[in-house]
Design an enzyme around this catalytic site. Structure first.
Site, short mmCIF file in Angstrom:
data_model
loop_
_atom_site.label_atom_id
_atom_site.label_comp_id
_atom_site.label_asym_id
_atom_site.label_seq_id
_atom_site.Cartn_x
_atom_site.Cartn_y
_atom_site.Cartn_z
N CYS A 1 -47.04 -26.26 38.34
CA CYS A 1 -46.43 -25.18 37.62
C CYS A 1 -46.35 -23.79 37.77
CB CYS A 1 -46.74 -25.47 36.06
SG CYS A 1 -46.09 -24.28 34.76
N CYS B 1 -46.87 -21.24 35.17
CA CYS B 1 -48.35 -21.17 34.32
C CYS B 1 -49.35 -20.44 35.24
CB CYS B 1 -48.67 -22.70 34.24
SG CYS B 1 -47.71 -24.03 33.73
N ASP B 2 -49.22 -20.97 36.75
CA ASP B 2 -50.13 -20.51 37.71
C ASP B 2 -49.75 -19.34 38.62
OD1 ASP B 2 -52.06 -22.32 36.15
OD2 ASP B 2 -51.36 -23.84 37.41
#
Ligand code: NDP
Length: 311
Positions: free
Chosen positions: A136, A139-140
């Site tokens: 992701c 997300c990261d």
């Protein structure tokens, strides 16, 4: 066999499921939530969430899920540990069978079973997950400022992830196992035009390399020549697709070609009245905790209205 009938049964305990539980609990509908065997969903394997509004310092995924659960517990929500092995939505009340053989009947059903990112399945990928390996970018990606990262896959998700990562990374290498991308023309072109993105075609991942703590590189194999090459990098993003967790409803609810449950526009209604779907099981576009929360709320409100309409 015990049978109980509930106004609202919610399957799944990611952000969508917990939100639906909070709303229907607060509306006094005494919802029953079936947790699955790994409660909390995909966020349980996310380290820091920095884009969930209300947490200016960020919050670890497991803590956010634990807080959502505590909030649901305030409102008379019942939780059942276990998985659904069978579901029949062909007639109302709908029938849900759990893995301990218990059958539950539901006047409304909220499906919040999420999706699962596909992984390559190699050992080194599992070792470095959360330590340089991710599925992701939204997300990261932030953690890879000025780094060199690899994105694996050739579909729209891979293009989108690669483009997103150019905001942070110094270089993004797109690795695809074939000569041609599967992605739409517009997305492929956008990726090819970006000066930070380079592509490596006809290559598959042989191994993720690391020092035991974090990713340091990647070993690729050329599918045409068999040649093995090693490349230094700090991150590897898997973008080889997602699997919606909707198999139980195949043939019972309308789905798209990828198996995502179809919902009506601006709604969480499915093709069966009284059955609602929210979160990633019906959303391949956004896939965010925040959007899952939004659709969880919609499902709860729609379930409440539906119950009023049949009384
Ligand atoms: P796709 O199934 O479209 O693509 C998956 C990609 O990963 C393919 O290129 C596939 O290769 C590759 N792949 C699969 N398994 C492996 C493996 N084991 N090793 C190496 N490579 C592998 O999934 P997406 O998530 O990209 O897209 C799903 C759907 O969501 C699509 O309809 C897409 O259009 C849509 N989507 C739309 C977006 C948008 O409109 N903005 C954004 C993201 C997704 P191969 O091509 O050889 O099969």
């Amino acid at each position: 066999m015990d049978r109980e009938i509930r106004d609202v049964v919610i399957i799944g305990t990611g952000p969508a499921g917990y939100t639906a539980a909070i709303y229907t609990g607060r509306a006094n509908l005494k919802p029953l939530v079936i947790e699955g065997h790994q409660p909390g969903g995909q966020l349980m394997i996310t380290t820091d969430i920095e884009n969930f509004p209300g947490f200016p310092e960020g919050i670890p995924g497991p803590e956010l899920m634990s807080r959502m659960r505590q909030q649901a517990e305030r409102f008379n929500v019942d939780f059942v540990y276990g998985s659904v092995t069978d579901a029949d939505v062909s007639r109302s009340p709908f029938s849900i069978t759990l893995d301990d053989n218990r059958e539950i009947l539901a006047r409304t059903l909220i499906i919040a079973t999420g999706a699962t990112a596909k992984w390559l399945g190699i050992e080194s990928e599992a070792i470095y997950r959360g330590r340089g390996v991710s599925a992701c970018a939204t997300c990261d990606g932030f953690f890879f400022k000025n780094c060199r990262v690899f994105v694996i896959g050739g579909g729209d998700t891979a293009m989108e992830e690669a483009l997103y990562l150019t905001k942070f990374a110094s270089e993004v290498v797109l690795v695809h196992r074939r000569e041609e991308f599967r992605a739409s023309k517009i997305m492929s072109l956008r990726a090819r035009k970006n000066s930070k993105i380079t592509t490596m075609l006809n290559e598959v991942v042989e191994e993720i390399l690391g020092d035991g703590m974090k990713v340091t590189g990647i070993r690729l194999r050329n599918v045409k020549t068999g040649e093995l090459t090693e490349h230094a990098c700090e991150g590897v993003f898997m973008a080889i697709g997602h699997e919606p967790n909707a198999a139980l409803f195949k043939g019972q609810l309308d789905m798209d070609d990828y198996g995502y449950i179809r919902t009506n526009a601006h709604s969480t209604e499915t093709s069966v009245k009284g059955v609602f779907a929210c979160g990633d099981v019906q959303d391949f576009v956004y896939r965010q905790a925040v959007t899952a929360v939004g659709t969880g709320c919609m499902a709860a409100v729609e379930a409440e209205r539906y119950l009023e309409s049949i009384r």
